[in-house]
Motif scaffolding. Structure first.
Motif, PDB file in Angstrom:
ATOM      1  N   PRO A   1      -4.741   5.714  -0.674  1.00 44.49           N
ATOM      2  CA  PRO A   1      -3.693   6.726  -0.600  1.00 44.49           C
ATOM      3  C   PRO A   1      -2.635   6.331   0.432  1.00 44.49           C
ATOM      4  O   PRO A   1      -2.975   5.850   1.526  1.00 44.49           O
ATOM      5  CB  PRO A   1      -4.457   7.977  -0.141  1.00 44.49           C
ATOM      6  CG  PRO A   1      -5.855   7.773  -0.633  1.00 44.49           C
ATOM      7  CD  PRO A   1      -6.094   6.296  -0.538  1.00 44.49           C
ATOM      8  N   GLY A   2      -1.370   6.498   0.076  1.00 44.76           N
ATOM      9  CA  GLY A   2      -0.292   6.281   1.027  1.00 44.76           C
ATOM     10  C   GLY A   2       0.214   4.867   1.128  1.00 44.76           C
ATOM     11  O   GLY A   2       1.018   4.573   2.019  1.00 44.76           O
ATOM     12  N   GLU A   3      -0.186   3.960   0.245  1.00 50.56           N
ATOM     13  CA  GLU A   3       0.374   2.610   0.320  1.00 50.56           C
ATOM     14  C   GLU A   3       0.910   2.178  -1.037  1.00 50.56           C
ATOM     15  O   GLU A   3       0.494   2.670  -2.087  1.00 50.56           O
ATOM     16  CB  GLU A   3      -0.633   1.593   0.876  1.00 50.56           C
ATOM     17  CG  GLU A   3      -1.843   1.326   0.039  1.00 50.56           C
ATOM     18  CD  GLU A   3      -2.860   0.410   0.751  1.00 50.56           C
ATOM     19  OE1 GLU A   3      -2.607  -0.057   1.882  1.00 50.56           O
ATOM     20  OE2 GLU A   3      -3.926   0.193   0.154  1.00 50.56           O
ATOM     21  N   THR A   4       1.856   1.216  -1.004  1.00 45.29           N
ATOM     22  CA  THR A   4       2.389   0.636  -2.226  1.00 45.29           C
ATOM     23  C   THR A   4       1.455  -0.482  -2.682  1.00 45.29           C
ATOM     24  O   THR A   4       0.554  -0.912  -1.964  1.00 45.29           O
ATOM     25  CB  THR A   4       3.788   0.042  -1.983  1.00 45.29           C
ATOM     26  OG1 THR A   4       3.658  -1.069  -1.082  1.00 45.29           O
ATOM     27  CG2 THR A   4       4.743   1.069  -1.383  1.00 45.29           C
TER      28      THR A   4
END
Lengths: 292, 292
Positions: free
Chosen positions: A190-193
């Motif tokens: 979650p929260g990263e490309t």
């Protein structure tokens, strides 16, 4: 240039999923097909294709998922009593069977296996703990107690070819067969490309910083429900700090070593490459091809 | 050319997650930071940055997640009593607040929000229905009854710019603000590639066949836990068959209309573009830029 895979050839017919009367009519048809599985493994026919039975032969209360329309024919699969979320290479008979499937059959099996396994491992509401029931032809579960809706998972995984000065960084999982090496990989958090996940995983597992991450192609992988996102990246150096709690090994291979391994001369080659039906194999082929 | 986003700047320090004693020590530090949230919304400081308190001020039994190390400082967030999985634009105060965040703060907020919302909505075991407990610094939940392990979700979504003869196909969700248009999008389903999901969604929502799908870039989107995968595709024709049960409208816009809308002259422009912090906005900028 990217790599691509064929789809499973069915029309997913998503409108039918939201129409209970239509779904019931499809399920009741005498010519409705049932994708045969032995629990979660594919059942191969004489030509190593997927096998089918008649959905009409199922007990009326069997939990089924609607995979879509194969031309005029609806296709269903059955939810088994238990799921299995272990990696594919630990499911030995299954692992051998899928290696024989063509890519289009593999895509259909992937869809069916991911869906029915998810149902088998998600019979209760994660929000309130109550039993849930299958909905929308198997593309949802509903909680009658708290009204929560739950959807099948698709977990994105970054898998990457890391290159330095013409050599390639490959690694071994802790439970890989002897001498097998493949592309490094890890779940996107979650929260990263995608690109950030590639850089983080290579740093965590091999201690190398990368740049110039680019997308190569994607493949569904149903053990249990990954979307493999293949990338290429360039390493800033070749000193490795392998995290042996995560992987068994990582090392650089020359182009000649990769080419020889991909020609399947396993005895003489530097390593055994990933199986033909895994995206890592296609990525290695892409890498050899593009540098010619 | 691809679009890229900055990360949140923290070291995710994944090794610390598996070391309960180290985690407890980090949590007990007087200088441990607490990312402040009002339930699931960001709390902005005077400069429209994220706000922090002291983790030491939390009650000892507060359910916390470990986001990583900000230099030497551990950063935590708290799991709220309830989650919220509605789309961002239906969470009005939140929607306004995130528009003010810089991209690096947005990345940290995205990580925190996705994680704590997932915990709040997944307190029970989907396999057996028993209550679960938080594990590995918030990156896992364990079931003491059946030993199942559960992991935070990251749901891949395909979002796509569809082009034909220099024009762009954009659509409106059924609950979008008036005159707002954005890229078509949809969840990638089990068993399909990114490229197949792009083609299926455009066909389902707008009735157009596409080809030459290519990847542009990706962005995490925490309402509740999407990984937005931006693509570009070419349409085979421009006749549309809009599925009004899925979306409110879809239509073609000229390059001049897109350029005018992106210059934010909302009154005169053909449509209101997606907000600056959404990947669709960056994709429209990418599209205008590349054709110059």
């Amino acid at each position: 240039m990217t790599i691509s895979y064929p789809g499973h050839g069915l029309d997913r017919a998503d409108h039918s999923r939201t129409d209970p009367a239509l779904l019931a009519a499809l399920r009741a048809r005498a010519d409705a097909r049932l994708l045969l599985m032995d629990a979660l493994s594919p059942v191969l026919d004489a030509a190593n294709g997927l096998s089918y039975g008649a959905a009409a032969d199922l007990p009326p209360d069997a939990e089924t998922v609607f995979l879509g329309m194969d031309g005029e024919l609806p296709v269903f699969a059955v939810v088994p009593a238990e799921g299995d979320d272990r990696p594919a290479y630990l499911q030995k008979p299954n692992w051998a069977a899928i290696a024989l499937l063509g890519l289009q059959d593999m895509a259909l099996y992937a869809t069916a296996r991911s869906l029915v396994d998810w149902h088998a491992r998600h019979r209760f509401c994660a929000r309130c703990g109550a039993p849930t029931h299958i909905a929308k032809g198997g593309w949802q579960r509903d909680c009658p107690a708290c009204t929560a809706q739950h959807f099948p998972r698709t977990d994105p995984v970054a898998i990457m070819l890391v290159e330095h000065d013409g050599d390639l960084l490959l690694g071994r999982g802790t439970q890989f067969p002897p001498r097998s090496y493949s592309a490094l990989a890890g779940f996107i958090e979650p929260g990263e490309t995608i690109e950030q996940a590639v850089a983080r995983e290579v740093w965590e597992e091999a201690g190398v910083r990368v740049h110039s991450v680019r997308y190569i192609g994607s493949q569904p992988w149903p053990f249990p429900s990954q979307l493999m996102i293949g990338c290429h990246a360039l390493a800033e150096g070749r000193d490795l700090t392998v995290d042996y709690t995560e992987i068994a090994d990582a090392r650089w291979f020359t182009r000649a070593e990769v080419a020889e391994a991909m020609e399947r001369r396993a005895d003489g080659a530097a390593f055994i490459p990933p199986p033909a039906h895994a995206i890592a194999n296609a990525m290695l082929g892409w890498w050899l091809e593009r540098a010619r």
